[in-house]
Design a protein around this motif. Structure first.
Motif, PDB file in Angstrom:
ATOM      1  N   THR A 178       4.333 -10.014   4.125  1.00  0.00           N
ATOM      2  CA  THR A 178       5.302  -8.925   3.999  1.00  0.00           C
ATOM      3  C   THR A 178       6.174  -8.907   5.249  1.00  0.00           C
ATOM      4  O   THR A 178       5.665  -9.006   6.366  1.00  0.00           O
ATOM      5  CB  THR A 178       4.584  -7.563   3.850  1.00  0.00           C
ATOM      6  OG1 THR A 178       3.798  -7.572   2.656  1.00  0.00           O
ATOM      7  CG2 THR A 178       5.592  -6.428   3.774  1.00  0.00           C
ATOM      8  N   GLU A 219       8.457  -9.464  -4.284  1.00  0.00           N
ATOM      9  CA  GLU A 219       8.695  -8.036  -4.480  1.00  0.00           C
ATOM     10  C   GLU A 219       9.642  -7.562  -3.381  1.00  0.00           C
ATOM     11  O   GLU A 219       9.454  -7.899  -2.217  1.00  0.00           O
ATOM     12  CB  GLU A 219       7.377  -7.258  -4.390  1.00  0.00           C
ATOM     13  CG  GLU A 219       7.561  -5.746  -4.417  1.00  0.00           C
ATOM     14  CD  GLU A 219       6.318  -5.010  -3.958  1.00  0.00           C
ATOM     15  OE1 GLU A 219       5.613  -4.456  -4.816  1.00  0.00           O
ATOM     16  OE2 GLU A 219       6.046  -4.978  -2.732  1.00  0.00           O
ATOM     17  N   ILE A 221      11.488  -3.983  -1.961  1.00  0.00           N
ATOM     18  CA  ILE A 221      11.579  -2.526  -2.070  1.00  0.00           C
ATOM     19  C   ILE A 221      12.459  -1.989  -0.942  1.00  0.00           C
ATOM     20  O   ILE A 221      12.580  -2.615   0.113  1.00  0.00           O
ATOM     21  CB  ILE A 221      10.186  -1.852  -2.019  1.00  0.00           C
ATOM     22  CG1 ILE A 221       9.447  -2.217  -0.721  1.00  0.00           C
ATOM     23  CG2 ILE A 221       9.362  -2.217  -3.227  1.00  0.00           C
ATOM     24  CD1 ILE A 221       8.108  -1.529  -0.565  1.00  0.00           C
ATOM     25  N   ILE A 268      -2.189   1.219  -5.577  1.00  0.00           N
ATOM     26  CA  ILE A 268      -1.361   0.398  -4.682  1.00  0.00           C
ATOM     27  C   ILE A 268      -2.117   0.134  -3.388  1.00  0.00           C
ATOM     28  O   ILE A 268      -2.673   1.056  -2.781  1.00  0.00           O
ATOM     29  CB  ILE A 268      -0.020   1.090  -4.383  1.00  0.00           C
ATOM     30  CG1 ILE A 268       0.825   1.194  -5.659  1.00  0.00           C
ATOM     31  CG2 ILE A 268       0.754   0.352  -3.293  1.00  0.00           C
ATOM     32  CD1 ILE A 268       2.092   2.001  -5.484  1.00  0.00           C
ATOM     33  N   ARG A 292       6.957   1.961  -1.564  1.00  0.00           N
ATOM     34  CA  ARG A 292       6.534   1.551  -2.911  1.00  0.00           C
ATOM     35  C   ARG A 292       6.393   2.751  -3.840  1.00  0.00           C
ATOM     36  O   ARG A 292       6.741   2.683  -5.022  1.00  0.00           O
ATOM     37  CB  ARG A 292       5.228   0.760  -2.825  1.00  0.00           C
ATOM     38  CG  ARG A 292       5.442  -0.636  -2.252  1.00  0.00           C
ATOM     39  CD  ARG A 292       4.188  -1.469  -2.231  1.00  0.00           C
ATOM     40  NE  ARG A 292       4.496  -2.803  -1.720  1.00  0.00           N
ATOM     41  CZ  ARG A 292       3.607  -3.626  -1.196  1.00  0.00           C
ATOM     42  NH1 ARG A 292       2.343  -3.264  -1.111  1.00  0.00           N
ATOM     43  NH2 ARG A 292       3.970  -4.819  -0.766  1.00  0.00           N
TER      44      ARG A 292
END
Length: 369
Positions: A178, A219, A221, A268, A292
């Motif tokens: 991440t 992903e 966000i 999550i 998220r």
């Protein structure tokens, strides 16, 4: 064939007029004045997080206004240059005008792309997570290739990135990673990269020289801001601490500084281990968790609106891009049809063509919807 400068300049002005209409310099100047007033407040830095947000927004707004103003001036200057070259039948001046025209067209296209990003969170910084999928060592290796690709793309543009968490695989590559991207319109830009990426190649990890297909998920966000008010009660969070690890599972910290947060209502899970202390890792993990949850809330609201409207059309297909590293070398986006016949330059961060095509595709899909 001689360049038809009159037609070219007319097209430039038409595109620029559309950009000005969307950008609205008058409204932008008013926003800058408001931000300057906030930035001048004597107690601004009493709240450092808010102060950084105000100064960052002011810098971005000034840069946006400057970009539009300079583009208008460049088109004006080109028109004058063409007139001088034509009247004096000066080939050198007209050649200079040709070069300027090519540069303006390229920069105008980039400016036009920016105007297509009008989503609620498009201006925000982004948090990007890459996860390996099916494919064993090839998939974890592919996930690491994608991480490098995005970091190299950001480096090419001078964008600031910060890796927040890396989970290394036992063999090659990474299970997940991440990172934050701090750049103008970071979320609006990279959100078109979200989805499943597929790699097809002769596996370097097998002995049979067979083609291997592997997958990785991306992903994207928007980064949480202090004004979002996403409350996460402590009772809804399970906190685990563990020792940070490097490649091959080797310890890189002698203390249990890594943090894993599990949001019990949604399931999550967010883990952070790249900061030096447990407090810093927990704060970083909480920011990502809030981001998220914010996106999840927005998606649920959008799904409810679609259901009420009777619209059940899927928005994005999971598999969005294929990378072929055998036979015909090719990277192809399955949504836009955009492709590049040199995968190496793509993995080295040459992504602008794919991203621009993705942004245009997204706007077109929204208009059709």
């Amino acid at each position: 064939m001689a360049t038809d400068f009159a037609t070219e300049i007319q097209e430039l002005r038409s595109t620029f007029s559309q950009i000005e209409a969307v950008t609205d310099p008058t409204k932008l100047r008013a926003r800058i004045a408001d931000l300057e007033e906030q930035a001048a407040a004597p107690d601004l830095w009493d709240d450092q997080e808010n102060a950084q947000a105000v100064t960052s927004q002011l810098s971005q707004a000034n840069a946006e206004l400057d970009r539009v103003a300079r583009m208008g001036s460049r088109i004006d200057d080109l028109e004058v240059l063409v007139e001088l070259g034509t009247e004096g039948e000066d080939e050198d001046t007209l050649a200079e005008a040709e070069a300027d025209l090519a540069g303006i067209k390229k920069d105008l296209a980039a400016l036009e792309i920016r105007t297509l990003m009008t989503g609620e969170w498009d201006e925000r910084n982004a948090v990007v997570t890459i996860r390996s999928g099916a494919g064993g060592d090839d998939a974890t290796d592919f996930a690491e290739m994608l991480l490098r690709m995005y970091l190299r793309w950001a480096e090419r543009h001078g964008y600031q990135t910060k890796v927040l968490d890396t989970s290394y695989a036992e063999g090659a590559g990474i299970k997940s990673a991440t990172f934050e991207l701090n750049a103008p319109y970071a979320f609006g830009t990279l959100s078109v990269e979200a989805g499943t990426h597929r790699l097809a190649r002769i596996s370097p990890f097998g002995s049979a020289d067979k083609r291997q297909t592997s997958f990785a998920a991306v992903e994207v966000i928007p980064q949480i801001e202090s004004t979002d008010h996403i409350e996460v009660p402590e009772s809804e969070i399970k906190v685990d601490v563990f020792r940070s690890s490097g490649p091959g599972g080797q310890s890189v910290n002698t203390t249990d500084s890594a943090v894993r947060l599990t949001h019990l209502p949604t399931g999550i899970v967010v883990s952070m281990q790249d900061e030096k202390s447990q407090i810093q890792n927990r704060a970083a993990a909480m920011r990502v968790l809030q981001s998220r949850l914010l996106l999840l809330k927005k998606e649920e609201e959008a799904a409810q609106k679609k259901e009420l409207a009777g619209d059940i059309k899927a928005s994005w297909g999971d598999q969005m891009r294929s990378y072929f590293l055998y036979g015909q070398q090719l990277v192809k986006d399955l949504r836009t049809g955009y492709e590049v016949g040199n995968p190496q330059i793509v993995f080295d961060g040459d992504l602008d063509g794919f991203i621009d095509a993705g942004i245009r595709w997204r706007r077109s899909s929204q208009n059709e919807g």
